[in-house]
Scaffold this motif. Structure first.
Motif, PDB file in Angstrom:
ATOM      1  N   GLN A 178     -66.705 -10.335 -11.787  1.00  0.00           N
ATOM      2  CA  GLN A 178     -67.244  -9.214 -11.739  1.00  0.00           C
ATOM      3  C   GLN A 178     -66.244  -8.086 -11.463  1.00  0.00           C
ATOM      4  O   GLN A 178     -66.401  -6.997 -12.218  1.00  0.00           O
ATOM      5  CB  GLN A 178     -68.403  -9.217 -10.927  1.00  0.00           C
ATOM      6  CG  GLN A 178     -69.564  -8.025 -10.954  1.00  0.00           C
ATOM      7  CD  GLN A 178     -69.880  -7.717 -12.372  1.00  0.00           C
ATOM      8  OE1 GLN A 178     -69.865  -8.441 -13.130  1.00  0.00           O
ATOM      9  NE2 GLN A 178     -70.397  -6.488 -12.759  1.00  0.00           N
ATOM     10  N   THR A 179     -65.563  -8.338 -10.607  1.00  0.00           N
ATOM     11  CA  THR A 179     -64.467  -7.289 -10.119  1.00  0.00           C
ATOM     12  C   THR A 179     -63.497  -7.198 -11.194  1.00  0.00           C
ATOM     13  O   THR A 179     -63.085  -5.840 -11.643  1.00  0.00           O
ATOM     14  CB  THR A 179     -63.665  -7.608  -8.820  1.00  0.00           C
ATOM     15  OG1 THR A 179     -64.783  -8.257  -7.853  1.00  0.00           O
ATOM     16  CG2 THR A 179     -62.808  -6.703  -8.260  1.00  0.00           C
ATOM     17  N   ILE A 180     -62.976  -7.824 -11.969  1.00  0.00           N
ATOM     18  CA  ILE A 180     -62.159  -7.912 -13.098  1.00  0.00           C
ATOM     19  C   ILE A 180     -62.751  -7.414 -14.008  1.00  0.00           C
ATOM     20  O   ILE A 180     -62.357  -6.201 -14.764  1.00  0.00           O
ATOM     21  CB  ILE A 180     -61.734  -9.056 -13.332  1.00  0.00           C
ATOM     22  CG1 ILE A 180     -60.944 -10.125 -12.222  1.00  0.00           C
ATOM     23  CG2 ILE A 180     -60.869  -9.123 -14.808  1.00  0.00           C
ATOM     24  CD1 ILE A 180     -60.498 -11.613 -12.821  1.00  0.00           C
ATOM     25  N   ARG A 181     -63.878  -7.580 -14.546  1.00  0.00           N
ATOM     26  CA  ARG A 181     -64.673  -6.769 -15.620  1.00  0.00           C
ATOM     27  C   ARG A 181     -65.009  -5.227 -15.101  1.00  0.00           C
ATOM     28  O   ARG A 181     -64.514  -4.399 -16.059  1.00  0.00           O
ATOM     29  CB  ARG A 181     -66.122  -7.513 -15.674  1.00  0.00           C
ATOM     30  CG  ARG A 181     -66.284  -8.514 -16.403  1.00  0.00           C
ATOM     31  CD  ARG A 181     -67.264  -9.101 -17.048  1.00  0.00           C
ATOM     32  NE  ARG A 181     -67.189 -10.427 -17.622  1.00  0.00           N
ATOM     33  CZ  ARG A 181     -68.029 -11.462 -17.175  1.00  0.00           C
ATOM     34  NH1 ARG A 181     -68.822 -11.382 -16.419  1.00  0.00           N
ATOM     35  NH2 ARG A 181     -68.075 -12.558 -17.910  1.00  0.00           N
ATOM     36  N   LEU A 182     -65.381  -4.912 -14.029  1.00  0.00           N
ATOM     37  CA  LEU A 182     -65.444  -3.573 -13.664  1.00  0.00           C
ATOM     38  C   LEU A 182     -63.923  -2.821 -13.775  1.00  0.00           C
ATOM     39  O   LEU A 182     -63.888  -1.608 -14.288  1.00  0.00           O
ATOM     40  CB  LEU A 182     -65.807  -3.473 -12.356  1.00  0.00           C
ATOM     41  CG  LEU A 182     -67.296  -3.774 -11.917  1.00  0.00           C
ATOM     42  CD1 LEU A 182     -67.800  -3.474 -10.672  1.00  0.00           C
ATOM     43  CD2 LEU A 182     -68.172  -2.400 -12.928  1.00  0.00           C
ATOM     44  N   ARG A 183     -62.996  -3.305 -13.525  1.00  0.00           N
ATOM     45  CA  ARG A 183     -61.754  -2.807 -13.381  1.00  0.00           C
ATOM     46  C   ARG A 183     -61.197  -2.625 -14.692  1.00  0.00           C
ATOM     47  O   ARG A 183     -60.950  -1.572 -15.218  1.00  0.00           O
ATOM     48  CB  ARG A 183     -60.834  -3.866 -12.500  1.00  0.00           C
ATOM     49  CG  ARG A 183     -59.572  -2.836 -12.160  1.00  0.00           C
ATOM     50  CD  ARG A 183     -58.554  -3.837 -11.245  1.00  0.00           C
ATOM     51  NE  ARG A 183     -59.247  -4.235  -9.965  1.00  0.00           N
ATOM     52  CZ  ARG A 183     -58.710  -5.159  -9.380  1.00  0.00           C
ATOM     53  NH1 ARG A 183     -57.489  -5.788  -9.623  1.00  0.00           N
ATOM     54  NH2 ARG A 183     -59.211  -5.577  -8.296  1.00  0.00           N
ATOM     55  N   GLU A 184     -61.593  -3.536 -15.737  1.00  0.00           N
ATOM     56  CA  GLU A 184     -61.209  -3.502 -17.107  1.00  0.00           C
ATOM     57  C   GLU A 184     -62.022  -2.222 -17.612  1.00  0.00           C
ATOM     58  O   GLU A 184     -61.342  -1.335 -18.711  1.00  0.00           O
ATOM     59  CB  GLU A 184     -61.375  -4.645 -17.806  1.00  0.00           C
ATOM     60  CG  GLU A 184     -60.334  -5.760 -17.764  1.00  0.00           C
ATOM     61  CD  GLU A 184     -60.459  -6.943 -18.620  1.00  0.00           C
ATOM     62  OE1 GLU A 184     -59.882  -8.002 -18.687  1.00  0.00           O
ATOM     63  OE2 GLU A 184     -61.428  -6.984 -19.273  1.00  0.00           O
ATOM     64  N   SER A 185     -63.408  -2.096 -17.601  1.00  0.00           N
ATOM     65  CA  SER A 185     -64.163  -1.221 -18.174  1.00  0.00           C
ATOM     66  C   SER A 185     -63.757   0.135 -17.628  1.00  0.00           C
ATOM     67  O   SER A 185     -63.660   1.172 -18.437  1.00  0.00           O
ATOM     68  CB  SER A 185     -65.530  -1.552 -17.956  1.00  0.00           C
ATOM     69  OG  SER A 185     -66.031  -1.516 -16.618  1.00  0.00           O
ATOM     70  N   ALA A 194     -66.272 -16.840  -7.340  1.00  0.00           N
ATOM     71  CA  ALA A 194     -65.411 -16.890  -8.453  1.00  0.00           C
ATOM     72  C   ALA A 194     -65.963 -15.891  -9.285  1.00  0.00           C
ATOM     73  O   ALA A 194     -65.643 -15.211 -10.193  1.00  0.00           O
ATOM     74  CB  ALA A 194     -65.268 -18.164  -9.095  1.00  0.00           C
ATOM     75  N   LYS A 195     -67.348 -16.023  -9.363  1.00  0.00           N
ATOM     76  CA  LYS A 195     -68.382 -15.145 -10.231  1.00  0.00           C
ATOM     77  C   LYS A 195     -68.390 -13.611  -9.654  1.00  0.00           C
ATOM     78  O   LYS A 195     -68.014 -12.578 -10.545  1.00  0.00           O
ATOM     79  CB  LYS A 195     -69.628 -15.458  -9.894  1.00  0.00           C
ATOM     80  CG  LYS A 195     -70.127 -16.287 -11.067  1.00  0.00           C
ATOM     81  CD  LYS A 195     -71.827 -16.699 -11.115  1.00  0.00           C
ATOM     82  CE  LYS A 195     -71.908 -18.092 -11.918  1.00  0.00           C
ATOM     83  NZ  LYS A 195     -73.075 -18.538 -11.322  1.00  0.00           N
ATOM     84  N   ARG A 196     -67.985 -13.394  -8.376  1.00  0.00           N
ATOM     85  CA  ARG A 196     -67.891 -12.150  -7.815  1.00  0.00           C
ATOM     86  C   ARG A 196     -66.543 -11.702  -8.184  1.00  0.00           C
ATOM     87  O   ARG A 196     -66.547 -10.463  -8.570  1.00  0.00           O
ATOM     88  CB  ARG A 196     -67.956 -12.062  -6.133  1.00  0.00           C
ATOM     89  CG  ARG A 196     -69.190 -11.428  -5.670  1.00  0.00           C
ATOM     90  CD  ARG A 196     -68.686 -11.216  -4.155  1.00  0.00           C
ATOM     91  NE  ARG A 196     -68.128 -12.355  -3.463  1.00  0.00           N
ATOM     92  CZ  ARG A 196     -68.794 -12.969  -2.735  1.00  0.00           C
ATOM     93  NH1 ARG A 196     -70.166 -13.094  -2.778  1.00  0.00           N
ATOM     94  NH2 ARG A 196     -68.370 -14.024  -1.954  1.00  0.00           N
ATOM     95  N   LYS A 197     -65.403 -12.326  -8.288  1.00  0.00           N
ATOM     96  CA  LYS A 197     -64.153 -12.049  -8.557  1.00  0.00           C
ATOM     97  C   LYS A 197     -64.243 -11.587 -10.078  1.00  0.00           C
ATOM     98  O   LYS A 197     -63.563 -10.633 -10.516  1.00  0.00           O
ATOM     99  CB  LYS A 197     -63.139 -13.165  -8.455  1.00  0.00           C
ATOM    100  CG  LYS A 197     -61.756 -12.754  -8.870  1.00  0.00           C
ATOM    101  CD  LYS A 197     -60.750 -13.302  -7.818  1.00  0.00           C
ATOM    102  CE  LYS A 197     -59.322 -12.933  -7.870  1.00  0.00           C
ATOM    103  NZ  LYS A 197     -58.369 -13.595  -7.650  1.00  0.00           N
ATOM    104  N   ARG A 244     -60.351 -16.681 -17.190  1.00  0.00           N
ATOM    105  CA  ARG A 244     -60.676 -17.844 -17.649  1.00  0.00           C
ATOM    106  C   ARG A 244     -60.816 -18.883 -16.353  1.00  0.00           C
ATOM    107  O   ARG A 244     -61.804 -19.839 -16.392  1.00  0.00           O
ATOM    108  CB  ARG A 244     -59.721 -18.626 -18.651  1.00  0.00           C
ATOM    109  CG  ARG A 244     -59.861 -17.873 -20.007  1.00  0.00           C
ATOM    110  CD  ARG A 244     -59.035 -18.621 -21.165  1.00  0.00           C
ATOM    111  NE  ARG A 244     -57.356 -18.402 -20.686  1.00  0.00           N
ATOM    112  CZ  ARG A 244     -57.021 -17.331 -21.270  1.00  0.00           C
ATOM    113  NH1 ARG A 244     -57.596 -16.497 -22.142  1.00  0.00           N
ATOM    114  NH2 ARG A 244     -55.774 -17.077 -20.900  1.00  0.00           N
ATOM    115  N   THR A 245     -59.972 -18.861 -15.516  1.00  0.00           N
ATOM    116  CA  THR A 245     -60.059 -19.660 -14.402  1.00  0.00           C
ATOM    117  C   THR A 245     -61.252 -19.490 -13.704  1.00  0.00           C
ATOM    118  O   THR A 245     -62.110 -20.432 -13.308  1.00  0.00           O
ATOM    119  CB  THR A 245     -58.728 -19.204 -13.214  1.00  0.00           C
ATOM    120  OG1 THR A 245     -57.745 -19.163 -14.065  1.00  0.00           O
ATOM    121  CG2 THR A 245     -58.582 -20.321 -12.324  1.00  0.00           C
ATOM    122  N   CYS A 246     -61.740 -18.127 -13.119  1.00  0.00           N
ATOM    123  CA  CYS A 246     -63.030 -17.867 -12.619  1.00  0.00           C
ATOM    124  C   CYS A 246     -64.036 -18.552 -13.391  1.00  0.00           C
ATOM    125  O   CYS A 246     -64.971 -19.005 -12.767  1.00  0.00           O
ATOM    126  CB  CYS A 246     -63.232 -16.169 -12.474  1.00  0.00           C
ATOM    127  SG  CYS A 246     -62.002 -15.680 -11.242  1.00  0.00           S
TER     128      CYS A 246
END
Ligand code: ZN
Length: 383
Positions: free
Chosen positions: A222-229, A217-220, A207-209
Protein backbone atom coordinates in the motif's frame (compact mmCIF):
# COMPACT_ATOMS: atom_id res chain seq x y z
CA UNK A 1 -19.80 28.88 -13.83
CA UNK A 2 -18.88 27.96 -10.28
CA UNK A 3 -15.64 26.17 -9.50
CA UNK A 4 -15.40 24.47 -6.14
CA UNK A 5 -11.98 23.62 -4.80
CA UNK A 6 -10.95 21.87 -1.63
CA UNK A 7 -7.75 22.97 0.07
CA UNK A 8 -6.42 20.42 2.53
CA UNK A 9 -4.78 22.04 5.55
CA UNK A 10 -2.89 20.21 8.29
CA UNK A 11 -3.73 21.28 11.82
CA UNK A 12 -1.21 21.66 14.61
CA UNK A 13 -3.41 21.40 17.70
CA UNK A 14 -2.20 21.48 21.28
CA UNK A 15 -2.62 18.32 23.36
CA UNK A 16 -5.67 19.81 24.99
CA UNK A 17 -7.21 20.74 21.64
CA UNK A 18 -6.47 17.27 20.37
CA UNK A 19 -8.69 15.78 23.07
CA UNK A 20 -11.39 18.30 22.22
CA UNK A 21 -11.12 17.51 18.51
CA UNK A 22 -11.44 13.81 19.21
CA UNK A 23 -14.44 14.39 21.43
CA UNK A 24 -16.05 16.49 18.71
CA UNK A 25 -15.56 13.79 16.09
CA UNK A 26 -16.98 11.14 18.39
CA UNK A 27 -20.01 13.26 19.24
CA UNK A 28 -20.58 14.13 15.60
CA UNK A 29 -20.42 10.49 14.49
CA UNK A 30 -22.69 9.38 17.34
CA UNK A 31 -25.14 12.11 16.41
CA UNK A 32 -25.07 11.01 12.77
CA UNK A 33 -25.67 7.39 13.68
CA UNK A 34 -28.49 8.32 16.01
CA UNK A 35 -30.11 10.49 13.34
CA UNK A 36 -29.68 7.78 10.72
CA UNK A 37 -31.40 5.31 13.02
CA UNK A 38 -34.33 7.70 13.43
CA UNK A 39 -34.42 8.40 9.70
CA UNK A 40 -34.55 4.73 8.87
CA UNK A 41 -37.30 4.04 11.37
CA UNK A 42 -39.30 7.00 10.05
CA UNK A 43 -38.55 6.15 6.42
CA UNK A 44 -37.66 9.75 5.82
CA UNK A 45 -34.64 11.61 4.56
CA UNK A 46 -36.34 14.96 4.73
CA UNK A 47 -34.13 17.50 6.45
CA UNK A 48 -36.97 19.48 7.99
CA UNK A 49 -38.71 16.41 9.39
CA UNK A 50 -35.52 15.03 10.88
CA UNK A 51 -34.52 18.37 12.28
CA UNK A 52 -37.86 18.55 14.01
CA UNK A 53 -37.45 15.09 15.53
CA UNK A 54 -33.74 14.94 16.30
CA UNK A 55 -32.44 18.43 16.89
CA UNK A 56 -33.13 18.65 20.63
CA UNK A 57 -31.80 15.15 21.22
CA UNK A 58 -28.59 15.90 19.38
CA UNK A 59 -28.07 19.02 21.45
CA UNK A 60 -28.79 17.35 24.77
CA UNK A 61 -27.57 13.80 24.34
CA UNK A 62 -24.44 14.46 22.35
CA UNK A 63 -23.72 18.01 23.45
CA UNK A 64 -23.38 19.34 19.92
CA UNK A 65 -23.61 23.06 19.25
CA UNK A 66 -26.64 24.21 17.27
CA UNK A 67 -24.86 24.34 13.96
CA UNK A 68 -22.96 21.10 14.37
CA UNK A 69 -26.31 19.43 15.07
CA UNK A 70 -27.72 20.92 11.87
CA UNK A 71 -24.64 19.79 9.93
CA UNK A 72 -24.96 16.24 11.29
CA UNK A 73 -28.60 16.07 10.18
CA UNK A 74 -27.67 17.46 6.77
CA UNK A 75 -24.95 14.86 6.37
CA UNK A 76 -27.28 12.00 7.26
CA UNK A 77 -29.95 13.23 4.84
CA UNK A 78 -27.45 13.51 2.02
CA UNK A 79 -25.95 10.09 2.73
CA UNK A 80 -29.19 8.18 3.10
CA UNK A 81 -30.53 9.54 -0.16
CA UNK A 82 -27.93 7.40 -1.90
CA UNK A 83 -29.34 3.85 -1.87
CA UNK A 84 -26.02 2.08 -1.26
CA UNK A 85 -25.38 4.29 1.77
CA UNK A 86 -28.78 3.58 3.27
CA UNK A 87 -27.33 1.34 5.95
CA UNK A 88 -23.96 3.00 6.37
CA UNK A 89 -22.42 3.57 9.76
CA UNK A 90 -20.82 6.95 10.27
CA UNK A 91 -17.19 6.75 11.32
CA UNK A 92 -15.35 8.92 13.80
CA UNK A 93 -13.26 10.51 11.12
CA UNK A 94 -14.90 13.74 10.05
CA UNK A 95 -17.35 16.51 10.88
CA UNK A 96 -18.83 19.24 8.73
CA UNK A 97 -18.55 22.97 9.35
CA UNK A 98 -20.28 26.02 7.99
CA UNK A 99 -19.54 29.72 8.26
CA UNK A 100 -21.17 30.09 11.68
CA UNK A 101 -18.93 27.57 13.37
CA UNK A 102 -15.82 27.91 11.27
CA UNK A 103 -13.67 30.83 10.18
CA UNK A 104 -10.24 31.50 8.88
CA UNK A 105 -7.92 34.12 10.38
CA UNK A 106 -5.26 35.14 7.95
CA UNK A 107 -2.79 37.10 10.05
CA UNK A 108 -1.68 34.05 12.03
CA UNK A 109 -3.05 31.37 9.67
CA UNK A 110 -5.40 29.83 12.20
CA UNK A 111 -8.86 28.33 11.97
CA UNK A 112 -11.46 29.18 14.51
CA UNK A 113 -13.78 26.23 15.03
CA UNK A 114 -16.58 25.36 17.37
CA UNK A 115 -15.66 22.14 19.15
CA UNK A 116 -17.66 20.13 21.61
CA UNK A 117 -17.17 22.31 24.68
CA UNK A 118 -15.52 25.43 23.33
CA UNK A 119 -14.58 27.52 20.36
CA UNK A 120 -10.88 27.14 19.63
CA UNK A 121 -8.24 28.80 17.52
CA UNK A 122 -6.35 26.00 15.87
CA UNK A 123 -2.83 26.53 14.58
CA UNK A 124 -1.95 25.12 11.18
CA UNK A 125 1.01 23.83 9.22
CA UNK A 126 0.44 25.32 5.78
CA UNK A 127 2.59 25.10 2.69
CA UNK A 128 3.07 27.88 0.15
CA UNK A 129 0.28 26.50 -1.98
CA UNK A 130 -2.30 26.52 0.81
CA UNK A 131 -1.29 30.01 1.91
CA UNK A 132 -1.54 31.33 -1.61
CA UNK A 133 -4.99 29.83 -2.03
CA UNK A 134 -6.33 31.03 1.31
CA UNK A 135 -4.94 34.55 1.11
CA UNK A 136 -7.69 37.14 1.29
CA UNK A 137 -10.42 34.49 1.36
CA UNK A 138 -13.32 33.99 3.70
CA UNK A 139 -14.18 30.32 3.25
CA UNK A 140 -17.73 29.46 4.21
CA UNK A 141 -17.54 25.74 4.63
CA UNK A 142 -15.07 23.10 5.71
CA UNK A 143 -14.72 19.55 6.96
CA UNK A 144 -12.71 18.54 9.99
CA UNK A 145 -11.01 15.21 9.37
CA UNK A 146 -8.70 12.82 11.15
CA UNK A 147 -6.43 10.42 9.37
CA UNK A 148 -5.53 6.98 10.55
CA UNK A 149 -2.12 8.16 11.70
CA UNK A 150 -3.81 10.59 14.09
CA UNK A 151 -3.21 13.80 12.12
CA UNK A 152 -6.04 16.31 12.02
CA UNK A 153 -6.91 18.16 8.84
CA UNK A 154 -9.33 20.80 7.73
CA UNK A 155 -10.62 20.47 4.18
CA UNK A 156 -11.50 24.04 3.30
CA UNK A 157 -13.98 24.57 0.50
CA UNK A 158 -13.36 27.58 -1.76
CA UNK A 159 -15.93 28.60 -4.32
CA UNK A 160 -14.97 30.78 -7.26
CA UNK A 161 -16.68 32.00 -10.35
CA UNK A 162 -14.82 30.81 -13.41
CA UNK A 163 -14.00 33.49 -15.95
CA UNK A 164 -15.77 33.19 -19.27
CA UNK A 165 -13.40 31.44 -21.67
CA UNK A 166 -11.77 34.12 -23.80
CA UNK A 167 -11.97 33.84 -27.57
CA UNK A 168 -8.61 32.21 -28.37
CA UNK A 169 -6.03 33.54 -30.83
CA UNK A 170 -4.87 30.08 -31.76
CA UNK A 171 -4.90 26.47 -30.74
CA UNK A 172 -2.20 24.43 -29.04
CA UNK A 173 -2.41 20.79 -30.08
CA UNK A 174 -1.51 18.33 -27.33
CA UNK A 175 -0.96 14.64 -27.91
CA UNK A 176 -1.34 12.62 -24.74
CA UNK A 177 0.38 9.29 -24.51
CA UNK A 178 1.94 6.65 -22.38
CA UNK A 179 5.61 6.87 -23.29
CA UNK A 180 5.53 10.59 -23.83
CA UNK A 181 2.93 11.80 -21.40
CA UNK A 182 2.32 14.91 -23.45
CA UNK A 183 3.69 16.41 -26.66
CA UNK A 184 2.69 19.80 -28.05
CA UNK A 185 2.47 20.79 -31.69
CA UNK A 186 5.65 22.90 -31.41
CA UNK A 187 7.55 19.78 -30.39
CA UNK A 188 7.75 20.32 -26.62
CA UNK A 189 7.76 16.94 -25.03
CA UNK A 190 7.07 15.60 -21.55
CA UNK A 191 8.54 12.16 -21.22
CA UNK A 192 7.11 9.55 -18.92
CA UNK A 193 10.53 7.95 -18.43
CA UNK A 194 11.24 9.39 -14.99
CA UNK A 195 8.04 8.04 -13.52
CA UNK A 196 8.49 4.77 -15.36
CA UNK A 197 12.02 4.29 -14.02
CA UNK A 198 10.85 4.65 -10.44
CA UNK A 199 7.93 2.33 -11.11
CA UNK A 200 10.33 -0.30 -12.39
CA UNK A 201 12.50 0.09 -9.34
CA UNK A 202 9.51 -0.57 -7.14
CA UNK A 203 8.30 -3.34 -9.41
CA UNK A 204 10.34 -6.12 -7.85
CA UNK A 205 9.58 -4.99 -4.35
CA UNK A 206 5.91 -4.98 -5.25
CA UNK A 207 6.01 -8.50 -6.67
CA UNK A 208 7.75 -9.84 -3.57
CA UNK A 209 5.13 -8.24 -1.35
CA UNK A 210 2.31 -9.64 -3.45
CA UNK A 211 3.73 -13.12 -3.16
CA UNK A 212 4.34 -12.92 0.59
CA UNK A 213 0.77 -11.89 1.26
CA UNK A 214 1.27 -11.24 4.97
CA UNK A 215 -0.29 -8.31 6.71
CA UNK A 216 2.92 -6.32 6.85
CA UNK A 217 3.64 -7.09 3.19
CA UNK A 218 0.22 -5.76 2.30
CA UNK A 219 0.91 -2.62 4.26
CA UNK A 220 4.18 -2.17 2.46
CA UNK A 221 2.44 -2.73 -0.86
CA UNK A 222 0.00 0.00 0.00
CA UNK A 223 2.86 2.37 0.84
CA UNK A 224 4.48 1.68 -2.52
CA UNK A 225 1.21 2.25 -4.36
CA UNK A 226 0.63 5.54 -2.59
CA UNK A 227 4.15 6.69 -3.31
CA UNK A 228 3.80 5.83 -6.98
CA UNK A 229 0.50 7.57 -7.38
CA UNK A 230 1.77 10.66 -5.56
CA UNK A 231 4.70 10.82 -7.90
CA UNK A 232 2.48 10.40 -10.92
CA UNK A 233 0.11 13.10 -9.71
CA UNK A 234 3.05 15.40 -9.12
CA UNK A 235 4.25 14.87 -12.67
CA UNK A 236 0.75 15.42 -14.02
CA UNK A 237 0.46 18.69 -12.11
CA UNK A 238 3.78 19.83 -13.51
CA UNK A 239 2.79 19.03 -17.09
CA UNK A 240 -0.70 20.50 -16.87
CA UNK A 241 0.64 23.68 -15.25
CA UNK A 242 3.15 24.08 -18.05
CA UNK A 243 0.49 23.55 -20.74
CA UNK A 244 -1.89 26.01 -19.10
CA UNK A 245 0.88 28.61 -18.76
CA UNK A 246 1.72 28.16 -22.41
CA UNK A 247 -1.90 28.60 -23.49
CA UNK A 248 -2.28 31.65 -21.27
CA UNK A 249 0.89 33.32 -22.56
CA UNK A 250 -0.13 32.88 -26.17
CA UNK A 251 -3.87 33.42 -25.68
CA UNK A 252 -4.54 30.01 -27.17
CA UNK A 253 -7.06 27.28 -26.67
CA UNK A 254 -5.88 23.74 -25.93
CA UNK A 255 -6.92 20.91 -28.22
CA UNK A 256 -6.54 17.40 -26.88
CA UNK A 257 -8.10 14.00 -26.94
CA UNK A 258 -11.65 13.82 -25.63
CA UNK A 259 -12.13 11.84 -22.46
CA UNK A 260 -14.50 9.45 -24.18
CA UNK A 261 -11.64 7.92 -26.12
CA UNK A 262 -9.49 7.09 -23.14
CA UNK A 263 -11.32 3.92 -22.14
CA UNK A 264 -10.60 2.46 -25.58
CA UNK A 265 -6.91 2.90 -25.23
CA UNK A 266 -6.13 -0.04 -23.10
CA UNK A 267 -6.23 -3.45 -24.66
CA UNK A 268 -7.40 -6.44 -22.65
CA UNK A 269 -4.07 -8.20 -22.95
CA UNK A 270 -2.25 -5.35 -21.38
CA UNK A 271 -4.99 -4.38 -18.99
CA UNK A 272 -3.11 -5.42 -15.87
CA UNK A 273 0.04 -3.58 -16.69
CA UNK A 274 -1.74 -0.57 -18.04
CA UNK A 275 -4.30 0.01 -15.38
CA UNK A 276 -2.21 2.51 -13.48
CA UNK A 277 -0.95 4.08 -16.67
CA UNK A 278 -4.46 4.44 -18.02
CA UNK A 279 -5.51 6.02 -14.79
CA UNK A 280 -2.53 8.40 -14.87
CA UNK A 281 -3.46 9.39 -18.37
CA UNK A 282 -7.02 10.11 -17.35
CA UNK A 283 -5.78 12.15 -14.43
CA UNK A 284 -3.62 14.35 -16.64
CA UNK A 285 -6.54 14.95 -18.98
CA UNK A 286 -8.72 15.89 -15.99
CA UNK A 287 -6.08 18.25 -14.58
CA UNK A 288 -5.88 20.05 -17.92
CA UNK A 289 -9.65 20.46 -18.02
CA UNK A 290 -10.14 21.90 -14.57
CA UNK A 291 -7.09 24.14 -14.60
CA UNK A 292 -8.07 25.52 -17.99
CA UNK A 293 -11.56 26.25 -16.73
CA UNK A 294 -10.10 28.09 -13.77
CA UNK A 295 -8.02 30.30 -16.06
CA UNK A 296 -10.70 30.88 -18.66
CA UNK A 297 -8.86 28.84 -21.29
CA UNK A 298 -10.92 26.95 -23.81
CA UNK A 299 -10.31 23.22 -24.14
CA UNK A 300 -11.33 21.78 -27.48
CA UNK A 301 -11.86 18.02 -27.25
CA UNK A 302 -10.99 16.26 -30.48
CA UNK A 303 -11.42 12.74 -31.74
CA UNK A 304 -7.87 11.37 -31.80
CA UNK A 305 -8.46 8.49 -34.20
CA UNK A 306 -5.75 8.17 -36.84
CA UNK A 307 -3.93 11.27 -35.61
CA UNK A 308 -0.77 9.23 -35.23
CA UNK A 309 -0.83 7.63 -38.68
CA UNK A 310 -1.88 10.68 -40.67
CA UNK A 311 0.77 12.94 -42.17
CA UNK A 312 0.46 16.43 -40.74
CA UNK A 313 2.02 17.90 -43.88
CA UNK A 314 0.03 16.30 -46.71
CA UNK A 315 -2.81 14.49 -44.90
CA UNK A 316 -1.90 11.06 -46.21
CA UNK A 317 -3.19 8.42 -43.79
CA UNK A 318 -1.55 5.04 -43.70
CA UNK A 319 -0.58 2.69 -40.91
CA UNK A 320 2.90 2.23 -42.33
CA UNK A 321 3.54 5.97 -42.06
CA UNK A 322 4.49 5.23 -38.53
CA UNK A 323 7.74 3.34 -38.87
CA UNK A 324 8.14 2.68 -35.16
CA UNK A 325 6.71 3.91 -31.91
CA UNK A 326 8.82 7.03 -32.12
CA UNK A 327 9.37 7.70 -35.81
CA UNK A 328 6.94 9.02 -38.37
CA UNK A 329 7.85 9.08 -42.07
CA UNK A 330 5.13 9.86 -44.58
CA UNK A 331 5.08 7.30 -47.37
CA UNK A 332 3.63 9.80 -49.79
CA UNK A 333 5.57 13.02 -49.23
CA UNK A 334 8.49 11.83 -47.12
CA UNK A 335 7.77 14.22 -44.26
CA UNK A 336 9.58 12.87 -41.19
CA UNK A 337 9.45 13.83 -37.52
CA UNK A 338 8.88 12.26 -34.11
CA UNK A 339 5.56 10.42 -34.16
CA UNK A 340 4.00 12.13 -31.16
CA UNK A 341 4.92 15.55 -32.50
CA UNK A 342 3.21 14.69 -35.77
CA UNK A 343 0.12 13.56 -33.83
CA UNK A 344 0.07 16.83 -31.86
CA UNK A 345 0.11 18.78 -35.13
CA UNK A 346 -2.87 16.79 -36.36
CA UNK A 347 -4.70 17.40 -33.11
CA UNK A 348 -4.02 21.12 -33.45
CA UNK A 349 -5.44 21.06 -36.97
CA UNK A 350 -8.54 19.22 -35.81
CA UNK A 351 -8.92 21.58 -32.89
CA UNK A 352 -8.84 24.58 -35.22
CA UNK A 353 -11.53 23.07 -37.38
CA UNK A 354 -13.70 21.98 -34.51
CA UNK A 355 -13.54 24.98 -32.26
CA UNK A 356 -16.34 26.94 -33.90
CA UNK A 357 -18.61 23.90 -33.70
CA UNK A 358 -17.70 22.32 -30.39
CA UNK A 359 -17.89 24.17 -27.11
CA UNK A 360 -15.61 23.83 -24.11
CA UNK A 361 -17.58 20.90 -22.73
CA UNK A 362 -16.51 17.34 -23.41
CA UNK A 363 -18.88 15.27 -25.47
CA UNK A 364 -20.26 12.21 -23.69
CA UNK A 365 -18.91 8.74 -24.34
CA UNK A 366 -18.90 7.78 -27.96
CA UNK A 367 -21.25 5.11 -29.18
CA UNK A 368 -19.97 2.01 -27.33
CA UNK A 369 -20.56 -0.19 -30.37
CA UNK A 370 -18.39 2.06 -32.41
CA UNK A 371 -15.78 1.90 -29.68
CA UNK A 372 -15.62 -1.89 -29.69
CA UNK A 373 -15.57 -2.06 -33.46
CA UNK A 374 -12.45 -0.04 -33.62
CA UNK A 375 -10.18 -0.95 -30.75
CA UNK A 376 -7.11 1.17 -30.60
CA UNK A 377 -3.87 -0.25 -29.28
CA UNK A 378 -2.04 2.74 -28.02
CA UNK A 379 -0.33 1.33 -25.00
CA UNK A 380 2.20 -0.61 -27.03
CA UNK A 381 2.34 0.46 -30.61
CA UNK A 382 0.53 3.78 -30.63
CA UNK A 383 -2.85 4.65 -32.11
ZN1 ZN B 1 2.86 13.42 -46.17
Amino acid sequence: MKIVRTIICTLAPTAEQRTELDATLVAFADACNFTAEVARSMHSTNKVTLQHTCYQALRQRFGLSANLAIRAIARVCAALKVPVKMHSVFALTSADYDARIFSFREWDWTFSMTLLHSRAYLATKLGHYQKRQLQGRLPRSATLAKRRDGTFFVHVVLTDTAPEPAEPDGVIGVDLGIKNLATTDDGENFSGDAVEAVRKRYGRMRRTCQKTGTKSAKRKLQTIRLRESRMQANENHRISNRLIAKAKDTGSAIACEDLAGIGDRITARKAQRSRLKGWAFYQLRTFITYKAKREGILVVPVDPRHTSRTCSACGHCEKRNRKSRDAFVCRQCGYALPADWNAAKNIKARGEVMHPVVGPVDAGPRNPVEGTNKPRHLSGSGS
